[in-house]
Design an enzyme around this catalytic site. Sequence first.
Site: not given
Length: 713
Positions: A496, A499, A502
Site C-alpha cells: 500500500e 501506491h 506513486h
Amino acid sequence: MLCAGKFCGIGAGTAALQWLHASRGGLLAGIRARGVSTSWSPVGAAFNVQPQGYSLDLFGERRGLFGVPELSTPEGFHVAQEKALRKTESLLELASRTAPGPQTVLIFDELSDSLCRVADLADFVKIAHPDPAFRGAAEEACRSIGTVVEKLNTNVELYQSLQKLLADKNLVDSLDPETRRVAELFMFDFEISGIHLDKEKRKQAVDLNVKILDLSSTFLMGTNIPNKIGGHLLPEHICRHFPVDGNCVIVDGLQAEAPDDMVREAAYKIFLYPNAGQLNCLEELLRHRDLLAKLVGYPTFSHRALQGTIAKTPETVMRFLEKLSDKLSERTVKDFEMMRRMKTKLNPQNAELMPWDPPYYSGVLRAERYNIEPSLYCPFFSLGACMEGLNLLFNQLLGISLYAEQPAKGEVWCEDVRKLAVVHETEGLLGYIYCDFFQRADKPHQDCHFTIRGGRLKEDGVYQLPVVVLMLSLPKSSRSSPTLLTPGMMENLFHEMGHAMHSMLGRTRYQHVTGTRCPTDFAEVPSILMEYFANDYRVVNQFARHYQTGQPLPKNMVSRLCESKKVCAAADMQLQVFYAILDQIYHGKHPLRKSTTDILQETQEKFYGLPYVPNTAWQLRFSHLVGYGAKYYSYLMSRAVASMVWRECFLQDPFSRAMGERYRRELLAHGGGKEPMLMVQGMLQKSPSIDDFVSALVDDLDPDFETFFMDSE
C-alpha cells in the site's frame, strides 16, 4: 470521465495544512525556506505509541475532515457539494467563451478537480467513517456528483470546446506532450460516454451509467452479507465454529484456514450458496455494461474498458492469460498432487481435493517444510520498526523522509489515525498520507489506498499537494507490546505504501493524470514492486528487530519465508488466471442464454483444475467485478512488469540511488500522463512482449529466485 476515478478512489480534497513552528535543525532546517513544517516527529516512534489526542489551531476551533471546513458535520457534504456545483457552472461558462488552446485543457482539469474534491473524499468517507450519519451523507454526495459527471460527459457545448482544440492541427502540434495527452484523455471520456450520439441516445447513455452506479453499489454491499442456515442442519461440532443468531448459524466468510475439513466445506457451501437478488443484480450489472458499450460503439464492455491500458484489447488479455495458463499447467498439477497427498495423510477417509482445500493444505505444506509460524516473526515486525524501514528505504532510493504530524481536532475520523508528511531532501513537502491502520467495528477489512486530493500545478504557480489515505486492518497495541505484524501484514503495508509513493511522486501538471490516476494494469506496478523489497533480506535487515531484545531477524528466517512462498504458488497463480478469464468472459460476448453460474462452472473446469461445487455461486462474492470490471487481469500483468523491473534494476542493489532516480523519472513521475508501455520501456530500456510477461511470472515461481542474493553473498 471528468472525475478521474481510475484507481482506488478518485481524488480531491482541500489545501494541505502547513504548520510553522521553531526549527529543530538537520533536514528540516535545510528546507525551512520552503515553508515546510518543523513540528514533525520521527515516524517509527509515532506508530509504536498511543496517539496523544489532537492539536488545535490558533483559535482552538474544530476543523473538518482532512481540514475541509465544511466537513465538521455530516451536513457539510451538502454544502461542499453545492459549492463544487456552483464552481462547475462558472467553469462551464468560462470554457464556452475561451479560445481553443492550452487554457482549454486547464479549465477542463480545474473542472475535474473541483468535482473530485468532493467525490474522492466522499468515496472514502462512505465506507470508512465510524459515524453512520457521515457515511450516509458521503454516499449521497457520491451519487449526486457521479450523476453530474455523467451528464457533463455528454454535454455537447463542453465537448465542442475541446473538439475545436483537437481539430486544429497547428494548435495540437503546439501543445506539450502531457497537455496533448490530457486533452486526448478528456476527449476519450466524452467518446466512451456517447457524445457522438443523438440527443435521445445521449440521455440513454447517461441513464445507463447512473443505473450501473446504482447496481455496482448494491452488488458491492451484497458481496459481504452473511448467509444464515438453521443450526439443526449442521452437526453440533460444526456449529461451534460460527456465530449464532437464535436458532440460526451465521456464516460470514470461507473459514479458509480452519483445520477441520468439514468446517471449511460447510463455510464454502453456505457462504457461496446463491442469493437470487444478488444473482439478478450481477446479471443486470453485466447486461447494462454490455448495453452501454454497444450504445457508444464498442463490440463489448471489455473493449471499452481496456482502451489506453498496457494490454489495449481483450484479445491481448486473453492471449496473455491463455499462454500463462499453458505455462503453469504442469506446475499446477504437481501442486494439486502435493496438496492431495497431504490431505490423504491427514484425512484418509476423504482424500479428494476440493476448492475449499488449497488455502489450508498449502499452508500446512509451507509450515511443515519451512517452520514459518507467524508468531515467530511478529516480534521482529513492530509497526514502528516497519514504518522506519520504509522511511530508510525511501530515503536511500528517493531522497524522501516520512514525518509524523499531529492532526487538528476534527481533521481525522478516528483518534487512531496517524498523519504523515512526505518530505524530499531538496524539494521540500510533497504531500500527506493519512494512515488508518487499525481494526475497528464496521471498518472494511480490505487493505487499500484512496486518493483524497490529486496533485496539480495551479494557475498561481503553486503545486496543489496530494493527499491520500492508506487503510489497513492491523491489531492495536497492548499495554505490554506495540502492534506486531505478521509477515503478510508487513508485505501488505509495503504494497500500500507503494501506491502512496506513486501518488506523492506522480507530480503532473494536471490532476486528471496525477499519481495512481493511470491505467489499472499499470497502477499496481509500484505497489507490487514494493513486495519484492519487503522480501529481500538486505532491506528487511535494515529494520526487523525484536521489539524487546533488539535482536535482528536471522537471515535464515527470511530465507525460509521466501522459499515457503514458492510452495503451491503455481496453483495460486492458476486461480488468479481463472478469475481473470472469468472476468473477461463476463464482460465479453458471452451467450445471454447462459447464467453467470453456468459460465463460472465452464470456466472453472477449463482453467482451474478443481471441480465446481453444485449450488454455489462464487461470482456473487467477487467484489472486484465492480472496481476491476474487465480488468482483473491487471494484477497479473502488473506483477509481470514489477518482476522485470526488480530483476533488471534492483536485484543487484535494492538501495541503488541511480535506479531509484530512474524509477521516479520513468515510472512514478508521469502518473497517467504518458502511455504506460512507454514508461515501462523507459524503465527497462527495452520493449517487453507478452511472452516476456509470461516468462517473468513463471520464472518467479522457481525456488531459488528470491534467495539468489543470499546464496551469492
